[in-house]
Design a protein around this motif. Structure first.
Motif, PDB file in Angstrom:
ATOM      1  N   UNK A   1       0.855  -1.167   0.000  1.00 48.90           N
ATOM      2  CA  UNK A   1       0.000   0.000   0.000  1.00 48.90           C
ATOM      3  C   UNK A   1       0.907   1.238   0.000  1.00 48.90           C
ATOM      4  N   UNK A   2       0.599   2.179  -0.863  1.00 53.53           N
ATOM      5  CA  UNK A   2       1.428   3.372  -0.969  1.00 53.53           C
ATOM      6  C   UNK A   2       1.145   4.332   0.180  1.00 53.53           C
ATOM      7  N   UNK A   3       2.039   5.289   0.354  1.00 55.98           N
ATOM      8  CA  UNK A   3       1.871   6.292   1.411  1.00 55.98           C
ATOM      9  C   UNK A   3       0.614   7.118   1.183  1.00 55.98           C
ATOM     10  N   UNK A   4       0.320   7.453  -0.057  1.00 55.56           N
ATOM     11  CA  UNK A   4      -0.885   8.251  -0.332  1.00 55.56           C
ATOM     12  C   UNK A   4      -2.155   7.451  -0.038  1.00 55.56           C
ATOM     13  N   UNK A   5      -2.135   6.142  -0.292  1.00 56.86           N
ATOM     14  CA  UNK A   5      -3.295   5.314   0.047  1.00 56.86           C
ATOM     15  C   UNK A   5      -3.479   5.257   1.555  1.00 56.86           C
ATOM     16  N   UNK A   6      -2.388   5.091   2.292  1.00 54.52           N
ATOM     17  CA  UNK A   6      -2.469   5.061   3.753  1.00 54.52           C
ATOM     18  C   UNK A   6      -2.991   6.393   4.288  1.00 54.52           C
ATOM     19  N   UNK A   7      -2.488   7.492   3.730  1.00 57.49           N
ATOM     20  CA  UNK A   7      -2.918   8.816   4.164  1.00 57.49           C
ATOM     21  C   UNK A   7      -4.394   9.033   3.876  1.00 57.49           C
ATOM     22  N   UNK A   8      -4.837   8.614   2.695  1.00 57.50           N
ATOM     23  CA  UNK A   8      -6.248   8.766   2.333  1.00 57.50           C
ATOM     24  C   UNK A   8      -7.133   7.982   3.291  1.00 57.50           C
ATOM     25  N   UNK A   9      -6.782   6.752   3.588  1.00 60.41           N
ATOM     26  CA  UNK A   9      -7.577   5.934   4.499  1.00 60.41           C
ATOM     27  C   UNK A   9      -7.560   6.529   5.910  1.00 60.41           C
ATOM     28  N   UNK A  10      -6.409   7.043   6.343  1.00 61.74           N
ATOM     29  CA  UNK A  10      -6.313   7.667   7.671  1.00 61.74           C
ATOM     30  C   UNK A  10      -7.209   8.909   7.753  1.00 61.74           C
ATOM     31  N   UNK A  11      -7.200   9.739   6.724  1.00 67.51           N
ATOM     32  CA  UNK A  11      -8.040  10.942   6.716  1.00 67.51           C
ATOM     33  C   UNK A  11      -9.523  10.592   6.689  1.00 67.51           C
ATOM     34  N   UNK A  12      -9.888   9.641   5.858  1.00 68.20           N
ATOM     35  CA  UNK A  12     -11.288   9.205   5.801  1.00 68.20           C
ATOM     36  C   UNK A  12     -11.715   8.673   7.162  1.00 68.20           C
ATOM     37  N   UNK A  13     -10.850   7.899   7.818  1.00 71.47           N
ATOM     38  CA  UNK A  13     -11.165   7.342   9.135  1.00 71.47           C
ATOM     39  C   UNK A  13     -11.364   8.447  10.169  1.00 71.47           C
ATOM     40  N   UNK A  14     -10.508   9.469  10.147  1.00 68.50           N
ATOM     41  CA  UNK A  14     -10.648  10.569  11.103  1.00 68.50           C
ATOM     42  C   UNK A  14     -11.959  11.330  10.902  1.00 68.50           C
ATOM     43  N   UNK A  15     -12.288  11.640   9.659  1.00 68.63           N
ATOM     44  CA  UNK A  15     -13.538  12.339   9.380  1.00 68.63           C
ATOM     45  C   UNK A  15     -14.727  11.464   9.759  1.00 68.63           C
ATOM     46  N   UNK A  16     -14.649  10.191   9.423  1.00 67.84           N
ATOM     47  CA  UNK A  16     -15.717   9.241   9.753  1.00 67.84           C
ATOM     48  C   UNK A  16     -15.938   9.183  11.267  1.00 67.84           C
ATOM     49  N   UNK A  17     -14.863   9.135  12.026  1.00 70.59           N
ATOM     50  CA  UNK A  17     -14.978   9.100  13.495  1.00 70.59           C
ATOM     51  C   UNK A  17     -15.620  10.378  14.024  1.00 70.59           C
ATOM     52  N   UNK A  18     -15.247  11.519  13.456  1.00 72.29           N
ATOM     53  CA  UNK A  18     -15.830  12.788  13.897  1.00 72.29           C
ATOM     54  C   UNK A  18     -17.318  12.875  13.639  1.00 72.29           C
ATOM     55  N   UNK A  19     -17.741  12.539  12.428  1.00 65.22           N
ATOM     56  CA  UNK A  19     -19.169  12.624  12.120  1.00 65.22           C
ATOM     57  C   UNK A  19     -19.949  11.524  12.834  1.00 65.22           C
ATOM     58  N   UNK A  20     -19.307  10.375  13.088  1.00 61.93           N
ATOM     59  CA  UNK A  20     -19.983   9.341  13.865  1.00 61.93           C
ATOM     60  C   UNK A  20     -20.250   9.848  15.279  1.00 61.93           C
ATOM     61  N   UNK A  21     -19.285  10.559  15.855  1.00 68.99           N
ATOM     62  CA  UNK A  21     -19.454  11.095  17.207  1.00 68.99           C
ATOM     63  C   UNK A  21     -20.640  12.063  17.272  1.00 68.99           C
ATOM     64  N   UNK A  22     -20.736  12.959  16.278  1.00 66.97           N
ATOM     65  CA  UNK A  22     -21.849  13.914  16.259  1.00 66.97           C
ATOM     66  C   UNK A  22     -23.169  13.179  16.075  1.00 66.97           C
ATOM     67  N   UNK A  23     -23.218  12.282  15.096  1.00 65.27           N
ATOM     68  CA  UNK A  23     -24.434  11.508  14.854  1.00 65.27           C
ATOM     69  C   UNK A  23     -24.801  10.680  16.084  1.00 65.27           C
ATOM     70  N   UNK A  24     -23.784  10.100  16.727  1.00 69.20           N
ATOM     71  CA  UNK A  24     -23.981   9.317  17.947  1.00 69.20           C
ATOM     72  C   UNK A  24     -24.679  10.161  19.016  1.00 69.20           C
ATOM     73  N   UNK A  25     -24.198  11.390  19.212  1.00 65.72           N
ATOM     74  CA  UNK A  25     -24.802  12.236  20.250  1.00 65.72           C
ATOM     75  C   UNK A  25     -26.233  12.635  19.884  1.00 65.72           C
ATOM     76  N   UNK A  26     -26.499  12.886  18.594  1.00 71.81           N
ATOM     77  CA  UNK A  26     -27.859  13.226  18.174  1.00 71.81           C
ATOM     78  C   UNK A  26     -28.823  12.065  18.416  1.00 71.81           C
ATOM     79  N   UNK A  27     -28.431  10.883  17.980  1.00 72.15           N
ATOM     80  CA  UNK A  27     -29.319   9.719  18.101  1.00 72.15           C
ATOM     81  C   UNK A  27     -29.514   9.346  19.564  1.00 72.15           C
ATOM     82  N   UNK A  28     -28.464   9.416  20.362  1.00 71.59           N
ATOM     83  CA  UNK A  28     -28.573   9.120  21.794  1.00 71.59           C
ATOM     84  C   UNK A  28     -29.526  10.093  22.468  1.00 71.59           C
TER      85      UNK A  28
END
Length: 145
Positions: A1-28
């Motif tokens: 896996x290239x560095x850019x692929x790793x970086x892309x997956x890491x960034x997507x994961x960070x954004x996903x975690x952030x929006x999951x947290x907000x959605x989590x608090x709304x649904x809760x």
């Protein structure tokens, strides 16, 4: 896996975690508002948003997936999409259009980032398999000899 692929997956994961947290608090918050105890309310977002994640994983799986599984994965994805959007909009209290838009953004962002994360990860492994196959293909082996 290239560095850019790793970086892309890491960034997507960070954004996903952030929006999951907000959605989590709304649904809760909504689950508690409608009579669920706090220790039960936190399970709702895991179930709703978890269905989206599990369905996407099932649809991108390479083996062990039959037509019935694909049908339920597609159904689960759409159920998860509808439920997370509805719960996040409900959190707005329908007080204004702006409140609705602000509260639906995490749900839509979650849907997109989960899909991107799953497909980026699946694409990375598929890319690796194609690269390995090209490196050891019979045509290349014959041309070396």
């Amino acid at each position: 896996m290239t560095t850019s692929q790793k970086m892309r997956i890491a960034l997507i994961t960070m954004v996903c975690a952030g929006v999951f947290y907000i959605s989590f608090s709304h649904i809760t918050s909504i689950a508690q508002q409608y009579g669920n105890a706090a220790h039960v309310a936190w399970v709702y977002p895991l179930c709703i948003d978890g269905v989206i994640l599990i369905s996407a994983l099932s649809l991108t799986a390479r083996v062990g997936i039959n037509k019935a599984t694909k049908f339920y994965a597609k159904l689960g994805r759409w159920f998860g999409f509808a439920a997370t959007i509805y719960a996040n909009v409900l959190h707005s209290g329908y007080s204004s259009t702006d409140a609705i838009v602000v509260n639906v953004l995490p749900a839509i962002a979650l849907i997109i980032t989960v899909e991107l994360l799953i497909h980026a990860s699946a694409g990375t492994s598929a890319y690796r398999r194609r690269s390995n196959q090209k490196a050891t293909s019979p045509a290349k082996l014959r041309s070396v000899a």
